[in-house]
Design an enzyme around this catalytic site. Structure first.
Site, short mmCIF file in Angstrom:
data_model
loop_
_atom_site.label_atom_id
_atom_site.label_comp_id
_atom_site.label_asym_id
_atom_site.label_seq_id
_atom_site.Cartn_x
_atom_site.Cartn_y
_atom_site.Cartn_z
N GLU A 135 -7.16 65.06 19.24
CA GLU A 135 -7.59 65.33 20.61
C GLU A 135 -7.70 66.81 20.96
O GLU A 135 -8.59 67.21 21.71
CB GLU A 135 -6.64 64.63 21.60
CG GLU A 135 -6.75 63.11 21.62
CD GLU A 135 -5.92 62.42 20.55
OE1 GLU A 135 -5.24 63.13 19.76
OE2 GLU A 135 -5.93 61.18 20.49
N HIS A 242 0.12 48.71 22.42
CA HIS A 242 -1.27 49.13 22.17
C HIS A 242 -1.84 48.30 21.01
O HIS A 242 -1.14 48.02 20.04
CB HIS A 242 -1.26 50.62 21.81
CG HIS A 242 -2.62 51.27 21.85
ND1 HIS A 242 -3.54 51.08 20.85
CD2 HIS A 242 -3.20 52.08 22.76
CE1 HIS A 242 -4.64 51.77 21.15
NE2 HIS A 242 -4.47 52.38 22.30
C1 UD1 Z 1 -7.89 56.37 21.16
C2 UD1 Z 1 -8.15 57.87 21.26
C3 UD1 Z 1 -6.95 58.57 21.89
C4 UD1 Z 1 -6.57 57.91 23.22
C5 UD1 Z 1 -6.36 56.42 22.99
C6 UD1 Z 1 -6.10 55.74 24.31
C7 UD1 Z 1 -9.49 59.00 19.54
C8 UD1 Z 1 -9.51 59.57 18.19
N1 UD1 Z 1 -8.33 58.44 19.93
O1 UD1 Z 1 -6.84 56.16 20.23
O2 UD1 Z 1 -7.26 59.92 22.13
O3 UD1 Z 1 -5.38 58.49 23.69
O4 UD1 Z 1 -7.56 55.86 22.42
O5 UD1 Z 1 -5.62 54.46 24.13
O6 UD1 Z 1 -10.48 59.04 20.24
N2 UD1 Z 1 -8.09 48.28 19.14
C9 UD1 Z 1 -8.35 46.96 19.45
N3 UD1 Z 1 -8.79 46.67 20.71
C10 UD1 Z 1 -8.99 47.61 21.66
C11 UD1 Z 1 -8.71 48.94 21.36
C12 UD1 Z 1 -8.27 49.26 20.08
O7 UD1 Z 1 -8.18 46.07 18.62
O8 UD1 Z 1 -9.41 47.26 22.78
C13 UD1 Z 1 -7.60 48.62 17.77
C14 UD1 Z 1 -8.75 48.55 16.73
O9 UD1 Z 1 -8.24 48.04 15.54
C15 UD1 Z 1 -9.14 50.01 16.59
C16 UD1 Z 1 -7.77 50.68 16.72
O10 UD1 Z 1 -7.10 49.95 17.75
O11 UD1 Z 1 -9.79 50.29 15.38
C17 UD1 Z 1 -7.77 52.15 17.02
O12 UD1 Z 1 -8.62 52.49 18.11
P1 UD1 Z 1 -9.08 54.03 18.26
O13 UD1 Z 1 -9.88 54.16 19.52
O14 UD1 Z 1 -9.72 54.51 17.01
O15 UD1 Z 1 -7.72 54.82 18.37
P2 UD1 Z 1 -6.60 54.79 19.49
O16 UD1 Z 1 -5.31 54.93 18.78
O17 UD1 Z 1 -6.81 53.63 20.38
N1 UDP Z 2 -2.50 51.44 30.92
C1 UDP Z 2 -2.90 50.15 31.26
N2 UDP Z 2 -2.29 49.09 30.64
C2 UDP Z 2 -1.33 49.24 29.71
C3 UDP Z 2 -0.95 50.57 29.33
C4 UDP Z 2 -1.55 51.64 29.96
O1 UDP Z 2 -3.76 49.97 32.13
O2 UDP Z 2 -0.83 48.25 29.18
C5 UDP Z 2 -3.16 52.59 31.59
C6 UDP Z 2 -2.26 53.67 32.14
O3 UDP Z 2 -1.89 53.40 33.47
C7 UDP Z 2 -3.14 54.91 32.04
C8 UDP Z 2 -3.99 54.64 30.83
O4 UDP Z 2 -3.92 53.23 30.57
O5 UDP Z 2 -4.03 55.04 33.14
C9 UDP Z 2 -3.47 55.42 29.65
O6 UDP Z 2 -4.06 54.97 28.47
P1 UDP Z 2 -3.47 55.34 27.05
O7 UDP Z 2 -2.01 55.54 27.16
O8 UDP Z 2 -3.98 54.28 26.12
O9 UDP Z 2 -4.24 56.66 26.68
P2 UDP Z 2 -4.02 58.23 26.97
O10 UDP Z 2 -3.92 58.42 28.44
O11 UDP Z 2 -2.80 58.66 26.22
O12 UDP Z 2 -5.23 58.85 26.37
#
Ligand code: UD1
Ligand code: UDP
Length: 371
Positions: A135, A242
């Site tokens: 990030e 998550h």
């Molecule tokens: C991403 C962002 C991170 C942000 C986070 C918020 C990047 C590199 N990372 O990380 O900055 O803080 O989102 O949550 O952009 N998946 C599901 N269903 C969903 C979402 C995710 O199954 O609705 C699973 C999938 O297997 C996917 C994996 O999570 O491949 C990772 O998702 P990805 O967006 O690559 O990374 P995050 O850890 O979610």
């Molecule tokens: N959030 C949500 N449901 C959850 C966990 C988080 O709606 O079960 C919301 C939270 O209130 C915040 C946002 O998701 O607004 C944060 O997302 P995340 O922690 O995935 O990402 P980041 O902010 O670290 O990028």
């Protein structure tokens, strides 16, 4: 006078929450602005939850998410697919948010098409390129490409100025997350579904998903949770887990079936806000939660060593705890045992915005881009 064509691109849950107020504000100003929404769907299920809550129907859905996706394929998919969307819409500006792969790749795509980029939540920095990864570099990169920088706080404005971005391109707007939070807590009172919480216990909310915390740190966090519930019969933990398999697998392996530890799928945003309000302490490595919880008067222990959101740390409502098991235990125990330490951290402060960030951004678009 023709309308200003604004293409908003986002793809993850937090971007959707933070862009929703802006999408709505653009819709409200349809006399001067023509809004188009493109979702990369870098996240699928947890993005769709937000789109439904805020009633946003994207004009384009790139549907890029894959199980356990990697940064290379994700970046190239988004770059290629946004190329076609930008060509179709022919926007006057592309708006992106924050620091995800969607933000960075969409900003690059717009730059290649020579379309100006507006960066919402610009200027956040830890000054460590590997923390948070990827990030920090995503935001530096997006800031460099952008022509309009919508920075949430004085500090983020200063970070941008220090990198040589001219002051006249920087707009202090507050963070749209506070617009989303205030709207949601006012208009939605949904209770978290599927959780059988005991009203006599103190609820401790835990979320974790950062790449730096995969492996040992997640295991340390889980070990601390187990020890804390064993030592304190008056607390229970709630963990909306998550969907990333790198988080989900170890957390379910280590914490499922344990007394006073509730694991659940990610909660829909309105339910999550209710849960934050009900919580006694919040443990998180999330960026968004660090911004929301202080305005609800909740002490936040951040499961990271650095933060790009130092404002609430300075106010004393957020503390950098890190991921060492003993440190997590002692910081939580201190808040449970020491009333004055708790009271100090539970002050409601709001350094991140006043609920009018989206309005300010739209004002800038109207005054700078009129034809
Ligand atoms: C991403 C962002 C991170 C942000 C986070 C918020 C990047 C590199 N990372 O990380 O900055 O803080 O989102 O949550 O952009 N998946 C599901 N269903 C969903 C979402 C995710 O199954 O609705 C699973 C999938 O297997 C996917 C994996 O999570 O491949 C990772 O998702 P990805 O967006 O690559 O990374 P995050 O850890 O979610
Ligand atoms: N959030 C949500 N449901 C959850 C966990 C988080 O709606 O079960 C919301 C939270 O209130 C915040 C946002 O998701 O607004 C944060 O997302 P995340 O922690 O995935 O990402 P980041 O902010 O670290 O990028």
């Amino acid at each position: 006078m023709s309308k200003i064509r604004v293409l908003t691109i986002f793809g993850t849950r937090p971007e959707a929450i933070k862009m929703a107020p802006l999408v709505k504000e653009i819709e409200k100003n349809s006399d001067t602005l023509e809004g188009f929404v493109c979702v990369s769907a870098q996240h699928r299920q947890i993005l769709d939850q937000v789109l439904e809550l805020f009633q946003i129907s994207p004009d384009f859905d790139l549907d890029v998410m894959r199980e356990n996706q990697n940064l290379w394929s994700l970046t190239s998919d988004i770059l290629l697919k946004t190329k076609d969307v930008i060509a179709k819409v022919n926007p006057d500006i592309v708006l992106v948010h924050g620091d995800t792969t969607t933000s960075m790749a969409s900003a690059l795509s717009a730059f290649y098409a020579k379309v100006p980029v507006g960066h919402v939540e610009a200027g956040l920095r830890t000054f460590n390129k590997y923390y948070p990864f990827p990030e920090e570099i995503n935001r530096v990169f997006t800031d460099n490409i952008s022509s309009y920088h919508f920075a949430p706080t004085d500090k983020s404005c200063k970070n941008l100025k220090n990198t040589g971005i001219p002051s006249e391109h920087i707009y202090k707007t507050g963070n749209t997350v506070i617009d989303a939070l205030l709207y949601t807590v006012k208009n939605h009172k949904e209770q978290p579904k599927g959780l059988n919480l005991n009203p006599d216990l103190k609820t401790i909310l835990l979320t974790s998903h950062r790449r730096e915390n995969f492996g040992e740190p997640v295991k340390n966090i889980c070990a601390a949770v187990i020890e804390l519930v064993n030592n304190n019969k008056d607390i229970e933990f709630v963990c909306p887990v998550h969907p990333n398999p790198n988080v989900r697998k170890p957390v379910y392996e280590l914490l499922s079936g344990k007394e006073r530890i509730h694991l659940t799928d990610p909660l829909e945003y309105a339910q999550f806000c209710t849960l934050m309000k009900k919580s006694y302490i919040i443990l998180t490595d999330s960026g968004g939660v660090q911004e929301e919880a202080p305005s609800l008067g909740k002490p936040v222990l951040v499961l990271r060593d650095t933060t790009e959101r130092p404002e609430a740390v300075e106010y004393g409502t957020v503390k950098l705890t890190g991921t060492n098991k003993e440190k997590i235990i002692s910081d939580v125990q201190n808040l449970l045992d020491n009333k004055s330490a708790y009271k100090k951290m539970a002050e409601a402060v709001n350094p991140y915005g006043d609920g009018f960030a989206a309005k300010r951004i739209v004002n800038v678009l109207q005054s700078s881009l009129h034809h």
